[in-house]
Motif scaffolding. Structure first.
Motif, PDB file in Angstrom:
ATOM      1  N   ILE A  66      54.822  36.814  50.846  1.00 56.35           N
ATOM      2  CA  ILE A  66      53.619  37.014  50.028  1.00 56.35           C
ATOM      3  C   ILE A  66      53.135  35.695  49.440  1.00 56.35           C
ATOM      4  O   ILE A  66      51.938  35.370  49.493  1.00 56.35           O
ATOM      5  N   VAL A  67      54.056  34.919  48.880  1.00 51.52           N
ATOM      6  CA  VAL A  67      53.666  33.649  48.250  1.00 51.52           C
ATOM      7  C   VAL A  67      53.033  32.715  49.277  1.00 51.52           C
ATOM      8  O   VAL A  67      52.014  32.066  49.008  1.00 51.52           O
ATOM      9  N   LEU A 116      55.475  46.065  46.311  1.00 50.35           N
ATOM     10  CA  LEU A 116      54.748  44.925  46.863  1.00 50.35           C
ATOM     11  C   LEU A 116      54.484  45.111  48.349  1.00 50.35           C
ATOM     12  O   LEU A 116      53.410  44.768  48.860  1.00 50.35           O
ATOM     13  N   GLN A 117      55.449  45.665  49.040  1.00 54.80           N
ATOM     14  CA  GLN A 117      55.319  45.866  50.476  1.00 54.80           C
ATOM     15  C   GLN A 117      54.223  46.871  50.813  1.00 54.80           C
ATOM     16  O   GLN A 117      53.649  46.843  51.903  1.00 54.80           O
ATOM     17  N   GLU A 118      53.895  47.728  49.856  1.00 54.26           N
ATOM     18  CA  GLU A 118      52.892  48.765  50.071  1.00 54.26           C
ATOM     19  C   GLU A 118      51.457  48.247  50.018  1.00 54.26           C
ATOM     20  O   GLU A 118      50.539  48.924  50.491  1.00 54.26           O
ATOM     21  N   PHE A 119      51.242  47.084  49.418  1.00 52.62           N
ATOM     22  CA  PHE A 119      49.877  46.628  49.159  1.00 52.62           C
ATOM     23  C   PHE A 119      48.992  46.613  50.398  1.00 52.62           C
ATOM     24  O   PHE A 119      47.875  47.168  50.362  1.00 52.62           O
ATOM     25  N   GLY A 175      52.622  38.234  40.984  1.00 54.93           N
ATOM     26  CA  GLY A 175      51.365  37.699  40.455  1.00 54.93           C
ATOM     27  C   GLY A 175      50.302  37.585  41.524  1.00 54.93           C
ATOM     28  O   GLY A 175      49.129  37.887  41.288  1.00 54.93           O
ATOM     29  N   GLN A 176      50.710  37.186  42.735  1.00 50.89           N
ATOM     30  CA  GLN A 176      49.753  37.044  43.833  1.00 50.89           C
ATOM     31  C   GLN A 176      49.151  38.388  44.220  1.00 50.89           C
ATOM     32  O   GLN A 176      47.938  38.506  44.425  1.00 50.89           O
ATOM     33  N   VAL A 177      49.974  39.411  44.307  1.00 55.13           N
ATOM     34  CA  VAL A 177      49.467  40.729  44.690  1.00 55.13           C
ATOM     35  C   VAL A 177      48.582  41.305  43.591  1.00 55.13           C
ATOM     36  O   VAL A 177      47.533  41.898  43.877  1.00 55.13           O
ATOM     37  N   LEU A 225      52.225  49.067  40.088  1.00 58.80           N
ATOM     38  CA  LEU A 225      52.888  47.778  40.293  1.00 58.80           C
ATOM     39  C   LEU A 225      53.126  47.074  38.953  1.00 58.80           C
ATOM     40  O   LEU A 225      54.203  46.498  38.725  1.00 58.80           O
ATOM     41  N   ALA A 226      52.140  47.113  38.070  1.00 61.87           N
ATOM     42  CA  ALA A 226      52.292  46.480  36.759  1.00 61.87           C
ATOM     43  C   ALA A 226      53.460  47.098  36.000  1.00 61.87           C
ATOM     44  O   ALA A 226      54.252  46.393  35.359  1.00 61.87           O
TER      45      ALA A 226
END
Length: 554
Positions: free
Chosen positions: A107-108, A474-477, A536-538, A500-501
């Motif tokens: 992700i990063v 995160l993987q779900e995004f 943070g990125q997602v 997610l939050a």
């Protein structure tokens, strides 16, 4: 291991097993035939599939026995910790910690591109939304479409579609004549006509028209005066609408003028095209579209017996114009009061030889109500009759307004509690998500001060239960964004971000990125920083899709 890699691994296992059961059964299988989803209960693993149930009839196998064969083979794949069979043949898959944790680095490194793909690269989409009449400020219904439409455009673009945002400028017809008469009445100090428009903005526009006109506008004959107030007044009103939308973060690629359809001969061309296709006939001195052949409840008059075009004539010309401009998907967002138009518009689409609900799609939005101090807000200081976009933004700001309007399904009525949106607490959903993003930056700043950086990455170390849950979300995004674009429901991304939050806040409370006291900085700290930054990125990517800012400090 990401979902695509897991799907490929599942296919590689299932295809030969299916082929062994029945010749030819494995040849045509693709990953799209295999359902892979997150289980509702995380105790059941990271991923689940009903592939054995789905394929058992085709290959003549007992679904649970077939699932056991799949599980045995799949369990040997690198990156998969365990595979279990549940119920009548469900397959529950648990990833190894390193395979799951590797997502943080993915992700990063992907950055803003995480969640994008080119699956809709063949779609050239005309997305028409808002299209409010230029007779007054944008009311809450139009404001909702501004937020939803712009977010949908962003999501479709992330899936590779070429999206054109279009505003249909209704500068033709009776409502514009009423607007002009209302301006003249205000200018002359007379009461608003019974069928006219009221509110302080009418007096403001009337004053500006009189000042802008070269000469004394009161010297004009009545017809010329009406035209002057119409043309100049509509121009001022529309510029205000465009400015309000721009300040709301919504800009359009095309502003299409309804008048152009009538002045350019587009209506005649559309009628002749349908006549050539055999769907136009004459009766009672009028020209009709035989729309009942395509599911409409009655045939529609296109040109009235007095030679004037009926309302649907503009729809015919406008749709054909869009198709001739190269759009293979025309999406139109309409208010709840237009629900009855859907059937006739789909009949029109079919009459042109297109596929309803594919080449033409209609989205219907419901009403929005504002609640303040437990009571509904009904009047605008400026518009006088309805609460407007400017009213909402003035009270809660653009971010909160956009988020509140897009976080619920557009086809349901929406009550917005202004008291909640003005709070800087976790009760306010936009604050909750934005605060999570700001917290990731605060963690990053503290990490830098403590000497923690991303110089090492050991994904096998991040195996705390809150880390597993966070990685799973995160993987779900990418899947959430793709599905939201497919079903035209941007609210799914907002609800995902809230989930997610919540998972991030729980992880923050349980796992440290910075060492305590004199503790030594370890690879676990460094790897957790990757996970923090990935979150943070997602959050940033998701908020960007909603047109909402991602603050670094709050």
């Amino acid at each position: 291991m990401n979902p695509d890699a897991l799907s490929e691994a599942l296919l590689a296992v299932i295809a030969p097993l299916a082929e062994a059961r029945r010749v030819g059964a494995g040849e045509g299988l693709t990953v799209s035939d295999l359902v892979l989803e997150r289980p509702k209960n995380r105790d059941h693993g990271d991923w689940a599939s009903n592939a054995a149930l789905k394929l058992s009839k085709t290959i003549g196998a007992n679904p649970r026995e077939f699932a056991a064969e799949i599980a045995a083979r799949l369990g040997e794949v690198d990156g998969i910790a365990s595979v279990e069979v549940a119920g009548p043949g469900f397959i529950n898959i648990r990833l190894a910690a390193a395979a799951a944790g590797a997502l943080a680095k993915t992700i990063v490194e992907a950055g803003a591109a995480f969640g994008t793909n080119d699956s809709r690269a063949d779609e050239v989409i005309n997305l028409e939304f808002v299209s409010a009449n230029p007779t007054g400020p944008i009311h809450l219904g139009g404001t909702r479409w501004a937020a939803v439409g712009d977010s949908l455009a962003r999501m479709l673009a992330t899936q590779g579609a070429a999206v054109t945002r279009e505003y249909y400028f209704n500068d033709h017809g009776a409502q514009i004549d009423r607007f002009a008469r209302s301006l003249i009445a205000a200018h002359e100090g007379r009461p608003t006509p019974e069928d006219g428009y009221g509110g302080a903005y009418i007096h403001d526009i009337a004053r500006r028209v009189a000042l802008a006109y070269e000469g004394d506008i009161d010297d004009l004959e009545p017809a010329a005066k009406q035209e002057a107030f119409r043309a100049i007044g509509v121009g001022f009103m529309f510029n205000e609408i465009k400015q309000s939308l721009h300040e709301f973060g919504v800009d359009f690629d095309v502003y299409f003028h309804e008048n152009d359809l009538h002045d350019s001969g587009a209506v005649d061309r559309a009628v002749e095209r349908l006549r050539a296709l055999g769907h136009i006939y004459e009766a009672d001195g009028a020209t009709w579209l035989r729309s009942t052949d395509f599911g409409d409840d009655k045939d529609r008059v296109v040109i009235k017996s007095d030679g004037q075009p009926a309302y649907i004539s503009g729809d015919l010309a406008y749709y054909l114009d869009k198709r001739e401009r190269g759009f293979n998907r025309c999406i139109i967002m309409l208010g709840a009061d237009h629900h009855g138009y859907v059937q006739r518009l789909m009949a029109m689409c079919a009459a042109f030889g297109d596929e309803p609900y594919v080449n033409l799609q209609i989205l219907i939005g419901q009403m929005v109500n504002l609640v303040k101090d437990g009571q509904p807000m009904r009047m605008s200081k400026r518009a006088g009759t309805v609460v407007t976009l400017e009213d909402l933004v003035e009270i809660v700001g653009t971010d909160a307004a956009r988020y509140a309007l897009v976080r619920s399904s557009a086809d349901s009525n929406l009550d917005i509690d202004l008291d909640v949106l003005q709070k800087r607490t976790n009760d306010n959903p936009v604050f909750y998500v934005q605060y999570a993003h700001a917290r990731t930056h605060n963690v990053g700043r503290n990490a830098a001060d403590s000497g923690v950086d991303r110089s090492a990455f050991a994904p096998e170390l991040i195996d705390h239960e809150t880390e597993s849950a966070l990685l799973g979300a995160l993987q779900e995004f990418p899947r959430i964004v793709a599905f939201a674009a497919e079903v035209r429901e941007p609210h799914r991304v907002a609800r995902y971000l809230e989930e997610l939050a919540g998972l991030y806040h729980r992880w923050y409370d349980s796992c440290r990125v910075t060492p305590l006291g004199d503790e030594e900085v370890t690879d676990l700290h460094r790897t957790r920083l990757w996970l923090n930054d990935a979150t943070g990125q997602v959050l940033r990517n998701g908020l960007g899709l909603l047109g909402v800012s991602a603050p670094e400090r709050m």
